[in-house]
Design an enzyme around this catalytic site. Structure first.
Site, PDB file in Angstrom:
ATOM      1  CD  GLU A  75      -2.759   1.330   2.428  1.00 16.79           C
ATOM      2  OE1 GLU A  75      -2.647   0.542   3.385  1.00 16.79           O
ATOM      3  OE2 GLU A  75      -3.677   2.150   2.316  1.00 16.79           O
ATOM      4  CG  ASP A  95      -3.328  -2.454   4.342  1.00 18.72           C
ATOM      5  OD1 ASP A  95      -2.526  -1.696   4.926  1.00 18.72           O
ATOM      6  OD2 ASP A  95      -4.511  -2.143   4.116  1.00 18.72           O
ATOM      7  CB  ILE A  97      -1.363  -0.421   9.667  1.00 18.54           C
ATOM      8  CG1 ILE A  97       0.015  -0.560  10.331  1.00 18.54           C
ATOM      9  CG2 ILE A  97      -2.455  -0.287  10.736  1.00 18.54           C
ATOM     10  CD1 ILE A  97       0.364   0.544  11.315  1.00 18.54           C
ATOM     11  CG  ASP A  98      -7.088  -3.230   6.288  1.00 19.12           C
ATOM     12  OD1 ASP A  98      -7.123  -2.300   5.456  1.00 19.12           O
ATOM     13  OD2 ASP A  98      -8.081  -3.894   6.609  1.00 19.12           O
ATOM     14  CB  THR A 100      -4.127   3.525   8.694  1.00 17.86           C
ATOM     15  OG1 THR A 100      -3.388   2.525   7.989  1.00 17.86           O
ATOM     16  CG2 THR A 100      -3.171   4.619   9.131  1.00 17.86           C
ATOM     17  CG  ASP A 224      -7.688  -2.039   1.599  1.00 18.55           C
ATOM     18  OD1 ASP A 224      -7.042  -1.695   2.589  1.00 18.55           O
ATOM     19  OD2 ASP A 224      -7.962  -1.271   0.654  1.00 18.55           O
TER      20      ASP A 224
END
Ligand code: LIP
Length: 278
Positions: A75, A95, A97-98, A100, A224
């Protein structure tokens, strides 16, 4: 020519993904309650922290060190201007940190999401929420698990008995938001209700766990949803394009459901806000 991979290689790559997800999770957990440096991306609601960037950098470095022929799509690298080039090669999609925004607001619904595609097919999915310590993993044909426990979707077919997860997203375009809100309203009217937790990857894991019967979102990206898609399918659910057609990782949308009849019913009720493809 499609890429051929042995079962032994897949086992090893799965173990590598699991190990790296644990390490990425520790990095996220370490920073969860600390002050964060937050930067805007496409809008004031589309955010990145130095932890997102550090996790992605670490993961990419480790994969390239171990498997020089593998590709990585991340990402934050794409946000920095890198163009997605999706090929048949083994491709790790991360990702870092999905969720965020949840991470920034110390809402413990946040995770690292790691998927592996081969010949453009989703094969491995790993989602780790290090705050609640929920570790989800699935490999095509080998089942889906959370902390070692096998996952199963509810199998529900009747929309009037269903609970759905949907998201508002970070895009603030009024026309797109209008269609998203219309879809929310329509599905809410047809079902037990809608929830929005702020992480596509964990939303998919919730469906795989039977905590809700479906999830639909427009405006997301491959990082995601890739891992969660494998986890839902391996838990017995279906993952489609919201139009009802075959799922396309690059089409910026996803419909997951506990059964095909439920997915098709949802598909017949919702409209496409038109985010285009990656
Ligand atoms: C988030 C998604 C969520 C979506 C947000 C955002 P991020 O990912 O998981 O479903 O509604 O707009 O895209 O940006 O936290 O990785």
């Amino acid at each position: 020519m499609p890429v051929e991979v042995s079962d032994q290689e897949l086992c090893e790559w799965y173990e590598t993904g699991i190990q790296l997800a644990k390490e990425c999770g520790h990095m996220i957990k370490d920073c969860f309650y600390k002050d964060k440096k937050v930067t805007q991306k496409s809008s004031f609601a589309d955010l990145v922290t130095e932890t997102d960037q550090a996790v992605e950098k670490y993961f990419t470095k480790e994969i390239h060190k171990k498997y020089p022929g593998h590709k990585v799509i991340g990402e934050e690298t794409v946000a920095d201007g890198y163009k997605i080039n999706f090929t048949d090669d083994p491709t790790w999609i991360i990702d870092p940190i999905d969720g965020t925004s949840n991470f920034i607001h110390r809402l413990p619904y946040t995770c690292v999401s790691i998927g592996l595609t081969i010949n453009k097919e989703e094969i491995i999915g790993i989602v780790y929420n290090p705050i609640t310590n929920d570790f989800f993993q699935a490999r095509k044909g080998h089942g889906a698990f959370c902390n070692g426990e096998k996952l199963s979707v509810t199998g529900l077919e009747d929309i009037e008995k269903a609970m759905f997860i949907m998201e508002f997203g970070s895009n603030r375009d009024p026309d797109k938001m209008a269609v998203k809100f219309k879809n929310l309203f329509t599905l809410n009217k047809a079902s037990h209700g809608i929830r929005a937790y702020g992480s596509a990857a964990l939303n998919l894991c919730a469906v795989a766990q039977g905590r809700g019967d479906g999830y639909v979102e427009h405006g997301i990206h491959c990082w995601d949803i890739v891992a969660g898609a494998v986890i839902v399918r391996e838990a017995g659910g279906v993952v489609l394009d919201p139009s009802g057609q075959k799922f396309d990782l690059m089409s910026r949308c996803c419909l997951a459901a506990a059964s095909l009849p439920l997915a098709m019913k949802v598909s017949s009720l919702i409209e496409d806000p038109g985010f285009g493809r990656d």
